[in-house]
Design a protein around this motif. Structure first.
Motif, PDB file in Angstrom:
ATOM      1  N   MET A   1      -8.787   1.545 -23.210  1.00 57.48           N
ATOM      2  CA  MET A   1      -7.529   0.962 -22.726  1.00 57.48           C
ATOM      3  C   MET A   1      -7.830  -0.062 -21.634  1.00 57.48           C
ATOM      4  O   MET A   1      -8.688   0.167 -20.781  1.00 57.48           O
ATOM      5  N   THR A   2      -7.112  -1.191 -21.662  1.00 52.58           N
ATOM      6  CA  THR A   2      -7.343  -2.242 -20.690  1.00 52.58           C
ATOM      7  C   THR A   2      -6.635  -1.931 -19.377  1.00 52.58           C
ATOM      8  O   THR A   2      -5.768  -1.059 -19.295  1.00 52.58           O
ATOM      9  N   VAL A   3      -7.037  -2.642 -18.337  1.00 48.83           N
ATOM     10  CA  VAL A   3      -6.412  -2.516 -17.024  1.00 48.83           C
ATOM     11  C   VAL A   3      -5.962  -3.907 -16.614  1.00 48.83           C
ATOM     12  O   VAL A   3      -6.785  -4.823 -16.493  1.00 48.83           O
ATOM     13  N   ASP A   4      -4.643  -4.098 -16.449  1.00 51.36           N
ATOM     14  CA  ASP A   4      -4.165  -5.432 -16.098  1.00 51.36           C
ATOM     15  C   ASP A   4      -4.385  -5.690 -14.613  1.00 51.36           C
ATOM     16  O   ASP A   4      -4.797  -4.811 -13.851  1.00 51.36           O
ATOM     17  N   ILE A   5      -4.102  -6.910 -14.177  1.00 50.86           N
ATOM     18  CA  ILE A   5      -4.450  -7.322 -12.827  1.00 50.86           C
ATOM     19  C   ILE A   5      -3.635  -6.575 -11.770  1.00 50.86           C
ATOM     20  O   ILE A   5      -4.120  -6.294 -10.668  1.00 50.86           O
ATOM     21  N   ILE A   6      -2.374  -6.227 -12.092  1.00 53.05           N
ATOM     22  CA  ILE A   6      -1.544  -5.475 -11.148  1.00 53.05           C
ATOM     23  C   ILE A   6      -2.081  -4.056 -10.990  1.00 53.05           C
ATOM     24  O   ILE A   6      -2.188  -3.530  -9.868  1.00 53.05           O
ATOM     25  N   GLN A   7      -2.440  -3.446 -12.105  1.00 52.65           N
ATOM     26  CA  GLN A   7      -3.012  -2.103 -12.046  1.00 52.65           C
ATOM     27  C   GLN A   7      -4.337  -2.094 -11.284  1.00 52.65           C
ATOM     28  O   GLN A   7      -4.606  -1.190 -10.492  1.00 52.65           O
ATOM     29  N   SER A   8      -5.157  -3.125 -11.503  1.00 49.73           N
ATOM     30  CA  SER A   8      -6.441  -3.201 -10.798  1.00 49.73           C
ATOM     31  C   SER A   8      -6.228  -3.414  -9.300  1.00 49.73           C
ATOM     32  O   SER A   8      -6.989  -2.882  -8.480  1.00 49.73           O
ATOM     33  N   LEU A   9      -5.198  -4.185  -8.940  1.00 54.91           N
ATOM     34  CA  LEU A   9      -4.864  -4.387  -7.531  1.00 54.91           C
ATOM     35  C   LEU A   9      -4.479  -3.055  -6.883  1.00 54.91           C
ATOM     36  O   LEU A   9      -4.973  -2.714  -5.798  1.00 54.91           O
ATOM     37  N   ILE A  10      -3.618  -2.314  -7.568  1.00 53.48           N
ATOM     38  CA  ILE A  10      -3.168  -1.028  -7.032  1.00 53.48           C
ATOM     39  C   ILE A  10      -4.329  -0.038  -6.942  1.00 53.48           C
ATOM     40  O   ILE A  10      -4.494   0.659  -5.934  1.00 53.48           O
ATOM     41  N   LEU A  11      -5.147   0.011  -7.985  1.00 52.72           N
ATOM     42  CA  LEU A  11      -6.303   0.908  -7.969  1.00 52.72           C
ATOM     43  C   LEU A  11      -7.277   0.530  -6.852  1.00 52.72           C
ATOM     44  O   LEU A  11      -7.852   1.405  -6.195  1.00 52.72           O
ATOM     45  N   GLY A  12      -7.460  -0.772  -6.627  1.00 53.06           N
ATOM     46  CA  GLY A  12      -8.337  -1.231  -5.554  1.00 53.06           C
ATOM     47  C   GLY A  12      -7.801  -0.857  -4.180  1.00 53.06           C
ATOM     48  O   GLY A  12      -8.566  -0.444  -3.298  1.00 53.06           O
ATOM     49  N   ILE A  13      -6.491  -0.996  -4.016  1.00 55.75           N
ATOM     50  CA  ILE A  13      -5.870  -0.618  -2.739  1.00 55.75           C
ATOM     51  C   ILE A  13      -5.998   0.882  -2.502  1.00 55.75           C
ATOM     52  O   ILE A  13      -6.340   1.332  -1.404  1.00 55.75           O
ATOM     53  N   VAL A  14      -5.735   1.654  -3.554  1.00 53.86           N
ATOM     54  CA  VAL A  14      -5.867   3.117  -3.452  1.00 53.86           C
ATOM     55  C   VAL A  14      -7.299   3.500  -3.099  1.00 53.86           C
ATOM     56  O   VAL A  14      -7.542   4.336  -2.228  1.00 53.86           O
ATOM     57  N   GLN A  15      -8.265   2.875  -3.761  1.00 60.94           N
ATOM     58  CA  GLN A  15      -9.674   3.139  -3.489  1.00 60.94           C
ATOM     59  C   GLN A  15     -10.025   2.766  -2.051  1.00 60.94           C
ATOM     60  O   GLN A  15     -10.693   3.523  -1.343  1.00 60.94           O
ATOM     61  N   GLY A  16      -9.573   1.599  -1.611  1.00 60.75           N
ATOM     62  CA  GLY A  16      -9.893   1.133  -0.267  1.00 60.75           C
ATOM     63  C   GLY A  16      -9.334   2.026   0.824  1.00 60.75           C
ATOM     64  O   GLY A  16      -9.986   2.261   1.843  1.00 60.75           O
TER      65      GLY A  16
END
Length: 270
Positions: A1-16
């Motif tokens: 399954m792909t990850v769109d740019i909004i999802q990647s932004l949210i995942l990056g923020i959560v990770q950070g």
């Protein structure tokens, strides 16, 4: 399954945010993926961790530079400073050994915990208990010794369990051991560097053909967004946590972890 740019932004923020705050990044990434109904490839998860690592290296660039100089260019440093950073390096190496042994021994055993709600609740509960206990200890003033490094390294190894917070359990243990807060937070973060690098290399080398084939399913823009957001937010979060620990407010996160553990525990039985 792909990850769109909004999802990647949210995942990056959560990770950070959650990589350095004592609330477990892996546990929150698992919850975020469950909410989005996605399961990110191993390689994307590695990119997020490398992003927070980049933020950490940027924040502690002076200390890392002096550790490097103490090995390669010792004559460029004063005697006191040289001893300090060689000792710091030695403690990091001592702490890394038990971390590596425990993490590699238990990683395959604990991998299933990443997507199990009940097990996620257990990890958050353990983190919450450790953090809560720190409220009963006064601010320490001891320097870190070799025994402390071993204990903190062991604690870090058990954070391979998805929702046990690495920073939470290592910093809490150090506070219980009455270690000076400034030394403790710096050591905890610097100790994570070989752990993150080693874990990332290990995960990358062990990717099977199916996992490798999923790398191209995610747009390059999503990888870049995940990396940048995790790095920038992670850098800011390190500053925040240092301030929280210095003000003696780390135990506040215990209530969050314990509440989340209870919610997940109830949900797992519905």
């Amino acid at each position: 399954m792909t990850v769109d740019i909004i999802q990647s932004l949210i995942l990056g923020i959560v990770q950070g945010i959650t990589e350095w705050l004592p609330i477990s990044s892996s546990g929150h990434l698992a919850l975020t993926q469950l909410i989005f109904n996605i399961r990110v490839p191993v390689f994307f998860d590695l990119i997020l961790h490398i992003g927070t690592l980049a933020g950490l290296v940027g924040f502690y660039r002076t200390d890392l530079s002096k550790i490097f100089r103490s090995i390669i260019f010792p004559r460029s440093m004063e005697i006191g400073e040289l001893k300090e950073y060689r000792n710091l390096l030695m403690l990091i190496i001592i702490g890394t050994i038990p971390t590596a042994i425990i993490a590699f021994a238990l990683k395959s055993l604990f991998e299933f915990s990443f997507y199990d709600i009940f097990l996620l609740s257990i990890g958050f509960f353990i983190s919450g208990v450790f953090i809560f206990i720190t409220n009963f200890f006064k601010k320490g003033s001891r320097s870190i010794n070799k025994f402390d490094a071993v204990l903190i390294g062991i604690a870090q190894g058990f954070s391979v369990f998805s929702s046990i917070s690495r920073s939470g359990i290592t910093i809490s243990l150090g506070m219980i051991r009455q270690i000076d807060h400034i030394q403790l937070v710096r050591f905890s973060f610097l100790l994570s560097i070989p752990s993150i690098i080693g874990g990332s290399v290990f995960d990358f080398l062990l990717m099977d053909d199916a996992q490798v084939s999923t790398i191209g399913n995610i747009p390059i823009a999503s990888y870049i967004m995940g990396f940048l957001s995790s790095a920038i937010v992670g850098y800011i979060t390190i500053k925040l946590l240092i301030d929280i620990v210095n003000k003696g407010k780390l135990h506040y996160f215990a209530y969050y972890c314990l509440a989340l553990a209870l919610i997940l525990l109830i949900y797992s039985f519905l």
